[in-house]
Structures are given as C-alpha cells and as structure tokens.
Design a protein around this motif. Structure first.
Motif, short mmCIF file in Angstrom:
data_model
loop_
_atom_site.label_atom_id
_atom_site.label_comp_id
_atom_site.label_asym_id
_atom_site.label_seq_id
_atom_site.Cartn_x
_atom_site.Cartn_y
_atom_site.Cartn_z
N THR A 246 -0.85 5.37 -47.36
CA THR A 246 -2.04 4.59 -47.07
C THR A 246 -2.86 4.51 -48.34
O THR A 246 -2.53 5.18 -49.33
CB THR A 246 -2.83 5.15 -45.87
OG1 THR A 246 -3.86 4.22 -45.53
CG2 THR A 246 -3.43 6.51 -46.17
N GLY A 247 -3.87 3.68 -48.33
CA GLY A 247 -4.58 3.52 -49.60
C GLY A 247 -6.01 3.07 -49.45
O GLY A 247 -6.45 2.70 -48.36
N ARG B 153 -9.02 0.76 -51.70
CA ARG B 153 -9.40 -0.03 -52.88
C ARG B 153 -10.34 0.78 -53.74
O ARG B 153 -11.25 1.43 -53.21
CB ARG B 153 -10.17 -1.26 -52.44
CG ARG B 153 -9.32 -2.25 -51.79
CD ARG B 153 -10.16 -3.45 -51.45
NE ARG B 153 -9.43 -4.23 -50.49
CZ ARG B 153 -9.85 -5.34 -49.96
NH1 ARG B 153 -11.04 -5.82 -50.32
NH2 ARG B 153 -9.12 -6.00 -49.13
N GLN C 80 -5.58 -4.26 -55.96
CA GLN C 80 -6.30 -4.90 -54.85
C GLN C 80 -7.80 -4.94 -55.13
O GLN C 80 -8.48 -5.89 -54.73
CB GLN C 80 -6.00 -4.16 -53.54
CG GLN C 80 -6.22 -5.05 -52.34
CD GLN C 80 -5.78 -4.42 -51.04
OE1 GLN C 80 -6.60 -3.98 -50.25
NE2 GLN C 80 -4.49 -4.38 -50.80
N GLN D 156 0.28 -5.79 -50.51
CA GLN D 156 0.18 -4.60 -49.65
C GLN D 156 1.53 -4.27 -49.00
O GLN D 156 1.85 -3.11 -48.77
CB GLN D 156 -0.92 -4.81 -48.61
CG GLN D 156 -1.30 -3.53 -47.90
CD GLN D 156 -2.71 -3.55 -47.34
OE1 GLN D 156 -3.64 -4.02 -47.98
NE2 GLN D 156 -2.89 -3.05 -46.14
N ASP E 54 3.19 -2.33 -51.52
CA ASP E 54 2.64 -0.95 -51.56
C ASP E 54 3.37 -0.06 -50.55
O ASP E 54 3.68 1.10 -50.82
CB ASP E 54 1.16 -0.93 -51.14
CG ASP E 54 0.25 -1.71 -52.05
OD1 ASP E 54 0.66 -2.00 -53.19
OD2 ASP E 54 -0.88 -2.05 -51.59
N VAL F 6 1.87 4.07 -41.53
CA VAL F 6 0.68 3.72 -42.30
C VAL F 6 -0.57 3.95 -41.44
O VAL F 6 -0.80 3.21 -40.49
CB VAL F 6 0.74 2.24 -42.76
CG1 VAL F 6 -0.43 1.89 -43.66
CG2 VAL F 6 2.06 1.94 -43.45
N GLN G 105 -6.96 -3.66 -40.77
CA GLN G 105 -5.70 -3.75 -41.52
C GLN G 105 -4.52 -4.22 -40.65
O GLN G 105 -3.42 -4.41 -41.15
CB GLN G 105 -5.35 -2.39 -42.13
CG GLN G 105 -6.40 -1.85 -43.10
CD GLN G 105 -6.57 -2.77 -44.29
OE1 GLN G 105 -5.62 -3.04 -45.02
NE2 GLN G 105 -7.79 -3.27 -44.50
N1 TRP Z 1 -6.35 -2.89 -47.77
C1 TRP Z 1 -6.73 -1.52 -47.66
C2 TRP Z 1 -8.25 -1.47 -47.51
O1 TRP Z 1 -8.93 -2.41 -47.82
C3 TRP Z 1 -6.32 -0.70 -48.86
C4 TRP Z 1 -4.83 -0.66 -49.09
C5 TRP Z 1 -4.17 -1.12 -50.18
C6 TRP Z 1 -3.86 -0.13 -48.19
N2 TRP Z 1 -2.85 -0.92 -50.05
C7 TRP Z 1 -2.60 -0.31 -48.87
C8 TRP Z 1 -3.90 0.47 -46.92
C9 TRP Z 1 -1.42 0.08 -48.25
C10 TRP Z 1 -2.70 0.86 -46.33
C11 TRP Z 1 -1.46 0.66 -46.99
O2 TRP Z 1 -8.76 -0.45 -47.09
#
Ligand code: TRP
Length: 334
Positions: free
Chosen positions: A9-10, A12, A46, A135, A138, A147, A153
């Motif tokens: 997970t991520g 920005r 992103q 994404q 990613d 995820v 999302q």
């Molecule tokens: N789009 C997510 C956010 O705005 C951040 C994100 C980037 C993300 N890459 C990802 C989340 C991959 C889950 C998996 O919070």
C-alpha cells in the motif's frame, strides 16, 4: 517471511499524514505487518501528478511520510519502504499497461473526477488522468496479493484488476502471469474533516496531523463542528450529524455508545465531549510522538530504511518486468 502473502500500500508524498490516513489505512497496516510481508510505497511520482511545480515539497515529505509510518508502529525490520520514482519497473509496467486501458475508462473514474474538482482542474494532464494505471504497476511490480486502502481507492483497485485480467488473458497463454490483487477496507474507510467536510484532507485545511502537538490537537478539536442546532448544553443533541461524535466512533469504541446516549439526553455538553475526545486522541498519539522524536533525531536511519527497501524493490521489479516482457513476447535474447 517469503511464505507470507505480500501486502503493498502507499501514500502520496505531498505532505504529512493525518488521522484520516491513520484510520483509513495506517492502523490496519500496523496490525497486518505480523501476518503479511508488508511493503509501503512512498508514492513520489503520484505526488508529482498534482505537485509537479513543487518537487522540493515532495522530497521533504518523502522523509515525513516514512516517519509517519514508522511512528505509527511499522517495524523497519519487517516492513519494506520503497521510493516509487527510484524503481524503473514501475515506470516500465505503466507503459505496457497503458495500452490496455481506454481514455474513456480513465475519464469516468469517480476518484479522478472528485480530485480534479477539488484541485479546480478544468483540464488535466495525461499523468494525472493516468495515475491509476501507474498504481496498477505499483501493486503488480512486487506481486502484491492484498492492498489495504480507504474507500476512495476502490475505483483504482477495480482498474488494477481489470488490467491484470486483460494482461493475463492476452499474454498468459492459459496461466496467470500477474496476480489479481484483492483489497481490504478499514472499518473506518473515511473520516470527516474538523470542519464537517466529508473527507479529511491535507489540501482541504481540515486535518489533524499525526505530527500535531498536544496543543494543536486540543485546539483543532475545540474548533471542530458539532450539532449546529444545539445551543445550551442541556439541549438534546443529535450525534449522527456531529463530527466530534464521528471521531469518537473512530477512536473511542469503548465510550462511544454511552456518549451518544448522554448527548441525546442533553446530559453531556459539547465542551466536555470534546475534552474527552482530546484526551483519547492525545493518549493514542503519545507513543507515536515518542517514536517520531527518535526518528527525527536519527534521519540517516530513516534514509537507510528507504534506501535498502528500494534496492530490494528494484531487484524484484526487474524480475517482474522480465516476466512481463517474456509473456508479451517482446524480450529478445541478446
Ligand atoms: N493513491 C493512494 C492515495 O492517494 C496512494 C497510492 C499510490 C497507493 N500507490 C498505491 C495506494 C498503491 C495503494 C496501492 O492515498
């Protein structure tokens, strides 16, 4: 570790993380790190989609977001931290996947539409419109199974699955080259802002940050919106329209039902209810503050964590790209 399923997970890297991130994703990451091989993406590409004029902010917040995650309780001995822009595989996969998605599908993505409206875009860059494709890269570059995300999302998760299925159908020759990922939603996928707006957002100016001091938290809660129709503290209140009550639901499971009852009966005033919430939040944030002050005093440790995680990601990513190119039949043997 290698037998555990992988989570990616991520966040920005456009600023510090707030309580909305905490209940939407961080809290579950911390719980899941013991049962999954956990990867956290510091999504600086992103971030560029909206903040391309301010790369220095993105660079600073790469550090801040890593520290937010570490302070929240992610264990650097277990968790891999990855700088998105330093992994060539993510960019390469994005290019391949971009052939499998139409512009109309991207245009109809509800999260893209909401974000474009929030940023006041009447037109948008190709990079912004296409970030959900990136994404998908990613998530797939490291073969993530799961995820953890907030509900905004979900359209991106649908798109990722669509791309992966299409890829497997076209190039898999009957086998799955890429894993179709699932998502897990947190029990509080969306937290309102202190101003009562539907979503807490760093760009909306209505956030309580994980890095806020006790005083800042106290002040923000003091200003938070409650039931507007309640004038005197003995007036019966309606918790269902009160932002402070929504925070009690997210952070104060033990007392929330009792508080709702007292509010409806006009037996607890907004001031006391906010004081209670402030104590709950500051108690919850105390261990985070302690860890944060450690990491802020040892920045090179933080950069080492990012550096070694990213090196591993580059290795894993290049294997995935080779597999993908091989399946597509575009890999030449030199
Ligand atoms: N789009 C997510 C956010 O705005 C951040 C994100 C980037 C993300 N890459 C990802 C989340 C991959 C889950 C998996 O919070």
């Amino acid at each position: 570790m290698s037998e555990l399923k992988r989570i990616l997970t991520g966040d920005r890297t456009t600023g510090k993380l707030h309580l909305g991130h905490y209940v939407g994703s961080l809290r579950s990451r911390v719980n899941m790190q013991h049962d999954y091989d956990t990867w956290i993406l510091l999504a600086d590409i992103q971030a560029l989609t909206t903040h391309f004029k301010d790369p220095s902010l993105i660079k600073q917040s790469l550090f801040d977001v890593a520290v937010d995650n570490l302070s929240a309780g992610l264990d650097p001995n277990k968790v891999i931290f990855v700088q998105q822009s330093a992994v060539p595989a993510i960019a390469e996969l994005t290019v391949f996947y971009s052939m499998l998605v139409t512009v109309n599908v991207l245009r109809h993505n509800p999260t893209i539409k909401t974000e474009a409206a929030n940023y006041g875009y009447d037109d948008m860059t190709y990079g912004f419109l296409g970030y959900p494709v990136s994404q998908a890269a990613d998530i797939t570059f490291c073969d993530a199974h799961v995820v953890p995300v907030g509900d905004d999302q979900l359209p991106h998760m649908e798109l990722t699955r669509k791309i992966v299925r299409r890829f497997n159908d076209l190039y898999g020759n009957g086998t799955d080259i890429l894993i179709v990922p699932t998502h897990v939603l947190s029990d509080t996928p969306r937290l309102p802002g202190v101003d009562g707006a539907a979503k807490m957002g760093k760009s909306l100016g209505n956030a309580i940050f994980l890095s806020d001091s006790e005083k800042e938290v106290t002040e923000k809660v003091r200003m938070a919106l409650t039931d507007k129709n309640r004038i005197a503290k003995t007036d019966p209140g309606d918790p269902s329209v009160c932002t402070v009550f929504k925070y009690h639901c997210a952070f104060n499971a033990v007392e929330k039902d009792n508080i709702a009852e007292l509010c409806r009966a006009g037996q607890i005033g907004c001031v006391a209810c906010k004081k209670n919430l402030t104590t709950v939040l500051n108690t919850m944030l105390a261990p985070l503050r302690e860890k944060r002050s450690y990491y802020e005093a040892h920045p090179s440790e933080v950069y080492d964590i990012i550096y070694s995680g990213t090196a591993k990601a580059c290795q894993v990513g290049s294997e995935t790209v080779a597999r993908v190119k091989n399946a597509m039949g575009v890999l030449l043997d030199f």
